[in-house]
Design an enzyme around this catalytic site. Structure first.
Site, PDB file in Angstrom:
ATOM      1  N   HIS A  57       0.878  -1.226   0.089  1.00 59.91           N
ATOM      2  CA  HIS A  57       0.183  -0.015  -0.080  1.00 59.91           C
ATOM      3  C   HIS A  57       1.010   1.259   0.071  1.00 59.91           C
ATOM      4  O   HIS A  57       2.060   1.117   0.448  1.00 59.91           O
ATOM      5  CB  HIS A  57      -0.926   0.249   0.991  1.00 59.91           C
ATOM      6  CG  HIS A  57      -2.137  -0.994   1.146  1.00 59.91           C
ATOM      7  ND1 HIS A  57      -3.044  -0.993   2.091  1.00 59.91           N
ATOM      8  CD2 HIS A  57      -2.095  -1.951   0.357  1.00 59.91           C
ATOM      9  CE1 HIS A  57      -4.004  -2.127   1.610  1.00 59.91           C
ATOM     10  NE2 HIS A  57      -3.408  -2.711   0.759  1.00 59.91           N
ATOM     11  N   GLU A  59       1.176   3.805   1.944  1.00 70.26           N
ATOM     12  CA  GLU A  59       1.464   4.404   3.339  1.00 70.26           C
ATOM     13  C   GLU A  59       2.953   3.349   3.516  1.00 70.26           C
ATOM     14  O   GLU A  59       3.806   4.104   4.167  1.00 70.26           O
ATOM     15  CB  GLU A  59       0.633   4.039   4.319  1.00 70.26           C
ATOM     16  CG  GLU A  59      -0.832   4.817   3.813  1.00 70.26           C
ATOM     17  CD  GLU A  59      -1.969   4.106   3.396  1.00 70.26           C
ATOM     18  OE1 GLU A  59      -1.734   3.317   2.249  1.00 70.26           O
ATOM     19  OE2 GLU A  59      -2.996   4.158   3.864  1.00 70.26           O
ATOM     20  N   CYS A  87      -6.008   1.603   6.077  1.00 68.12           N
ATOM     21  CA  CYS A  87      -6.905   0.560   6.409  1.00 68.12           C
ATOM     22  C   CYS A  87      -6.190   0.107   7.689  1.00 68.12           C
ATOM     23  O   CYS A  87      -5.171   0.613   8.248  1.00 68.12           O
ATOM     24  CB  CYS A  87      -6.564  -0.739   5.348  1.00 68.12           C
ATOM     25  SG  CYS A  87      -5.115  -1.225   5.171  1.00 68.12           S
ATOM     26  N   CYS A  90      -2.434  -0.774   7.499  1.00 72.79           N
ATOM     27  CA  CYS A  90      -1.666   0.628   7.794  1.00 72.79           C
ATOM     28  C   CYS A  90      -1.766   1.394   8.931  1.00 72.79           C
ATOM     29  O   CYS A  90      -0.608   1.899   9.257  1.00 72.79           O
ATOM     30  CB  CYS A  90      -2.068   1.384   6.366  1.00 72.79           C
ATOM     31  SG  CYS A  90      -1.439   0.531   4.660  1.00 72.79           S
TER      32      CYS A  90
END
Length: 158
Positions: A57, A59, A87, A90
Site C-alpha cells: 500500500h 503508506e 486501512c 496501514c
C-alpha cells in the site's frame, strides 16, 4: 489560511500526484508522503498488483522509504500524508512506526481504520496514538478514486 495549512495542501497535492501515478499503472490510486522537519523522506503509491504484494500500500511504501532514509524503523516526529484513510494494516504500521501525525484526504467507508469503520488511532489499549487530521483535499482525493473506478467499470463493460 495559515502557512502550515498551505504546506499541508502542497504536500497532499504531491501525494495526489503519486495516487495518479498508481492509477495510471492500474493500481487503486492512493499516494503517500512522509515528511520530517519539512523534508520529504518517503514517497509511495499503491503497488500490490504490480508487486504481487498485499502489503504494498502507498503508506507502507512511503514508510519503508522513510525508514531506510533515517536508518531507523521508528519514524518519530514524522508526518504521513495519504490520499485515502488508512486501512487496519496501514494504521497498525503507522502506530508501530511511531508516526507523530497522520493527514489523510478521503474517508474510506469500507475499510477505513482511522474513524470510518473502526478507529485504531483512538483505541486506548494501544500504546501509541498520533494526531489525525482528516479531510485534507477530500474532494480531490475522492474524485481521483471515483474516476478510477468509473473508468474500470466502463472498461470491464466493453
Amino acid at each position: 489560511m495559515t502557512s502550515d495549512n498551505n504546506i499541508d495542501i502542497e504536500l497532499m497535492q504531491q501525494a495526489l500526484a503519486l495516487a495518479s501515478l498508481a492509477g495510471s499503472n492500474g493500481e487503486v490510486p492512493v499516494g503517500a508522503i512522509v515528511v520530517k522537519n519539512g523534508e520529504i523522506i518517503g514517497r509511495g503509491s499503491n503497488a500490490p498488483i504490480s508487486q504481487n504484494d498485499p502489503t504494498a500500500h502507498a503508506e507502507i511504501q512511503a514508510m519503508r522509504q522513510a525508514a531506510v532514509h533515517l536508518g531507523n524503523y521508528r519514524l518519530v516526529d514524522c508526518t504521513l500524508y495519504v490520499t485515502l484513510e488508512p486501512c487496519a494494516m496501514c494504521a497498525g504500521a503507522i502506530q508501530h512506526a511511531r508516526i507523530a501525525k497522520l493527514v489523510y484526504g478521503a474517508s474510506d467507508p469500507k475499510t477505513g481504520a482511522c474513524g470510518s469503520v473502526i478507529n485504531l488511532m483512538a483505541e486506548p489499549r494501544l500504546n501509541h496514538h498520533c494526531e489525525v487530521v482528516s479531510g485534507m483535499l477530500a474532494v480531490e482525493c475522492g474524485t481521483v478514486l471515483t474516476d478510477f473506478f468509473k473508468q474500470r467499470r466502463l472498461k470491464n463493460n466493453q
